[in-house]
Design an enzyme around this catalytic site. Structure first.
Site, PDB file in Angstrom:
ATOM      1  N   HIS A 140     112.071  53.812  -0.776  1.00  0.00           N
ATOM      2  CA  HIS A 140     111.065  54.239  -0.187  1.00  0.00           C
ATOM      3  C   HIS A 140     111.616  54.269   1.079  1.00  0.00           C
ATOM      4  O   HIS A 140     111.028  55.145   1.808  1.00  0.00           O
ATOM      5  CB  HIS A 140     109.886  52.890  -0.188  1.00  0.00           C
ATOM      6  CG  HIS A 140     109.248  53.593   1.014  1.00  0.00           C
ATOM      7  ND1 HIS A 140     107.329  54.043   0.313  1.00  0.00           N
ATOM      8  CD2 HIS A 140     108.613  53.320   2.174  1.00  0.00           C
ATOM      9  CE1 HIS A 140     106.392  54.016   2.071  1.00  0.00           C
ATOM     10  NE2 HIS A 140     107.454  53.229   2.877  1.00  0.00           N
ATOM     11  N   GLU A 141     111.812  53.440   1.625  1.00  0.00           N
ATOM     12  CA  GLU A 141     112.841  53.587   2.729  1.00  0.00           C
ATOM     13  C   GLU A 141     114.031  54.549   3.176  1.00  0.00           C
ATOM     14  O   GLU A 141     114.076  55.610   4.549  1.00  0.00           O
ATOM     15  CB  GLU A 141     113.642  52.910   3.510  1.00  0.00           C
ATOM     16  CG  GLU A 141     112.536  50.982   3.621  1.00  0.00           C
ATOM     17  CD  GLU A 141     111.555  51.747   4.527  1.00  0.00           C
ATOM     18  OE1 GLU A 141     111.372  52.226   5.246  1.00  0.00           O
ATOM     19  OE2 GLU A 141     110.446  51.276   4.726  1.00  0.00           O
ATOM     20  N   HIS A 144     112.504  58.000   3.930  1.00  0.00           N
ATOM     21  CA  HIS A 144     111.793  58.393   5.515  1.00  0.00           C
ATOM     22  C   HIS A 144     113.584  59.033   5.953  1.00  0.00           C
ATOM     23  O   HIS A 144     112.943  59.693   6.727  1.00  0.00           O
ATOM     24  CB  HIS A 144     111.318  56.766   6.275  1.00  0.00           C
ATOM     25  CG  HIS A 144     110.173  56.254   5.717  1.00  0.00           C
ATOM     26  ND1 HIS A 144     109.357  57.395   5.203  1.00  0.00           N
ATOM     27  CD2 HIS A 144     109.916  55.691   5.208  1.00  0.00           C
ATOM     28  CE1 HIS A 144     107.939  56.670   5.472  1.00  0.00           C
ATOM     29  NE2 HIS A 144     108.554  55.415   5.032  1.00  0.00           N
ATOM     30  N   GLU A 214     103.916  58.008   4.622  1.00  0.00           N
ATOM     31  CA  GLU A 214     104.361  56.556   4.023  1.00  0.00           C
ATOM     32  C   GLU A 214     103.725  57.496   2.291  1.00  0.00           C
ATOM     33  O   GLU A 214     104.358  56.627   1.113  1.00  0.00           O
ATOM     34  CB  GLU A 214     103.174  55.334   4.375  1.00  0.00           C
ATOM     35  CG  GLU A 214     103.428  54.954   5.965  1.00  0.00           C
ATOM     36  CD  GLU A 214     105.087  54.216   5.486  1.00  0.00           C
ATOM     37  OE1 GLU A 214     105.222  53.634   4.394  1.00  0.00           O
ATOM     38  OE2 GLU A 214     105.520  54.622   6.633  1.00  0.00           O
TER      39      GLU A 214
END
Length: 305
Positions: A140-141, A144, A214
């Site tokens: 997930h990070e 980004h 997100e």
């Protein structure tokens, strides 16, 4: 080199529109300050200096504020192994790996581009998650970083930071104290009013972008790893554990909510969800459930092995 994280046209469009609108607001804000303060050189120099400081040193500022420190492979071999595996899978350059000595389970990514990125996890997260769940959070990070929305959020938040600082300065300083001539009072009242309006508008634009990014990061991470149930399990576990941390211990972290995997609020938002940096847990789990159905995998929290 293009990463293998799924591109997100919706995110790209939203980032472009947000930056365009904030750019217009930025120009109007600077112009208003120049007219009110009657010193274009002072305004331009101060604003430019603060922009450079925030953009180039945003990773150091975030790391300092959250007590993060860079860790080598010898100290955290399993953490580095997960990051290495995800970077190889996604064709991303490996970011700097850091750990924050906080009990709050969370993670964040920062940096102006993929070649200057930092991914930081808290010790609280490392203690609570299984290796597969940690991989989902790190994916997930890293998404980004791949989508470059970390840099966009950093740039977008700059105007709000400037406006907020001016409002605080005008409010707490002695500019309105003692005997002042009427013109000075009017000018500073106008500066404060313009700054407050700019802060409010930038706040709303950034929050709207943050909520979508997100969801985009959850989606990209689930598709890259092929295990949305793992990410659903991590989300459920982290959100539940944060809710049990005393509010007073979360307050220092809330200024960085826009960068976190899960907001440090301790509760699901009600009406304030429209001003939140993150979508609700229910929205995130629903999306992961739909992806699981598409992939033929169950996203029931707790089945992440």
């Amino acid at each position: 080199m293009r990463s293998r994280f799924r591109s997100d046209r919706g995110l790209t469009v939203r980032m472009t529109v947000t930056m365009f609108l904030l750019g217009l607001l930025y120009v109007a804000f600077v112009a208003a300050l120049i007219v009110l303060l009657k010193s274009w050189l002072l305004v331009v120099v101060l604003v430019a200096a603060m922009f450079v400081a925030q953009f180039w040193f945003s990773d150091r500022i975030a790391m300092f504020a959250m007590r993060g420190r860079v860790v080598e492979r010898e100290e955290y071999p399993e953490l580095h192994a997960v990051v290495d595996r995800l970077c190889a899978l996604s064709d991303l350059p490996k970011p700097v790996v850091a750990v924050s000595d906080l009990d709050m389970p969370n993670a964040f990514a920062t940096g102006r581009n993929p070649d200057n990125a930092v991914v930081c996890v808290t010790t609280g997260l490392l203690r609570r998650l299984e290796p597969a769940e940690l991989e989902g959070v790190l994916a997930h990070e890293l998404s980004h970083v791949a989508h470059k929305d970390v840099a966009v959020i950093t740039i977008a938040s700059f105007l709000g930071v400037i406006a907020g600082l001016i409002v605080r300065f005008a409010f707490y300083s002695q500019l309105f104290g003692g005997r002042r001539d009427q013109n000075t009072a009017v000018v500073f009242a106008a500066v404060m009013g313009v700054s407050a309006a700019v802060y409010a508008l930038s706040f709303l634009l950034i929050r709207a972008l943050s909520r979508y990014r997100e969801l985009a990061a959850d989606r990209a991470a689930a598709l890259l790893t092929g295990r949305p149930s793992v990410l659903a399990s991590a989300l459920t576990k982290v959100s539940g554990d944060i809710a049990r941390i005393p509010t007073k211990d979360l307050r220092t972290a809330q200024a960085f909510n826009a960068f976190y995997f899960t907001p440090a609020t301790g509760k699901e938002p009600g009406i304030e969800r429209y001003f939140s940096t993150h979508p609700s847990l229910e929205q995130r789990l629903d999306q992961l459930g739909r992806i699981s159905a598409e992939l033929g995998e169950s996203a029931t929290p707790g089945k992440a092995g």
